[in-house]
Design a protein around this motif. Structure first.
Motif, PDB file in Angstrom:
ATOM      1  N   MET A  17      17.851  -3.249  60.306  1.00  0.00           N
ATOM      2  CA  MET A  17      19.086  -4.029  60.219  1.00  0.00           C
ATOM      3  C   MET A  17      20.226  -3.346  60.979  1.00  0.00           C
ATOM      4  N   ALA A  18      20.291  -2.017  60.946  1.00  0.00           N
ATOM      5  CA  ALA A  18      21.320  -1.296  61.701  1.00  0.00           C
ATOM      6  C   ALA A  18      21.130  -1.537  63.191  1.00  0.00           C
ATOM      7  N   ALA A  19      19.878  -1.524  63.665  1.00  0.00           N
ATOM      8  CA  ALA A  19      19.611  -1.776  65.086  1.00  0.00           C
ATOM      9  C   ALA A  19      19.981  -3.213  65.456  1.00  0.00           C
ATOM     10  N   ILE A  20      19.674  -4.171  64.592  1.00  0.00           N
ATOM     11  CA  ILE A  20      20.018  -5.577  64.864  1.00  0.00           C
ATOM     12  C   ILE A  20      21.529  -5.746  64.921  1.00  0.00           C
ATOM     13  N   TYR A  21      22.249  -5.181  63.956  1.00  0.00           N
ATOM     14  CA  TYR A  21      23.718  -5.304  63.958  1.00  0.00           C
ATOM     15  C   TYR A  21      24.328  -4.622  65.171  1.00  0.00           C
ATOM     16  N   LYS A  22      23.768  -3.489  65.573  1.00  0.00           N
ATOM     17  CA  LYS A  22      24.283  -2.776  66.735  1.00  0.00           C
ATOM     18  C   LYS A  22      24.070  -3.621  67.997  1.00  0.00           C
ATOM     19  N   THR A  23      22.885  -4.220  68.111  1.00  0.00           N
ATOM     20  CA  THR A  23      22.565  -5.047  69.264  1.00  0.00           C
ATOM     21  C   THR A  23      23.464  -6.284  69.297  1.00  0.00           C
ATOM     22  N   LEU A  24      23.607  -6.953  68.165  1.00  0.00           N
ATOM     23  CA  LEU A  24      24.450  -8.145  68.102  1.00  0.00           C
ATOM     24  C   LEU A  24      25.921  -7.794  68.337  1.00  0.00           C
ATOM     25  N   GLY A  25      26.341  -6.617  67.902  1.00  0.00           N
ATOM     26  CA  GLY A  25      27.731  -6.198  68.108  1.00  0.00           C
ATOM     27  C   GLY A  25      28.021  -5.933  69.565  1.00  0.00           C
TER      28      GLY A  25
END
Length: 82
Positions: free
Chosen positions: A70-78
């Motif tokens: 989830m941290a990687a997904i949020y970082k990518t989306l951010g």
């Protein structure tokens, strides 16, 4: 007056049923249940403790994995919004 007697008979019948239930339950627990020995209880306790520890470790690993995903997904989306 007939209603009162009827209610008293129902209450007495209910009390008799409850008393018989408790008496039969006690009789079954004392005479019919095969209770495990102390060594059997110890081995069962060890099995439960080991299984609980394994389950806790699996849940911990899943939690850490999902947190990182989830941290990687949020970082990518951010970074997409910039």
């Amino acid at each position: 007056m007939g209603v009162r007697i009827s209610l008293l008979l129902q209450i007495k019948k209910r009390n008799t049923i409850m008393f018989n239930y408790v008496k039969e339950s006690y009789n079954e627990l004392v005479n019919k249940v095969a209770w495990p020995s102390f060594p059997q209880l110890q081995s069962s306790t060890v099995v439960v403790m080991v299984a609980s520890a394994i389950f806790a470790i699996v849940v911990l690993l899943m939690d850490i994995s999902f947190e990182n995903i989830m941290a990687a997904i949020y970082k990518t989306l951010g970074n997409l919004g910039r």
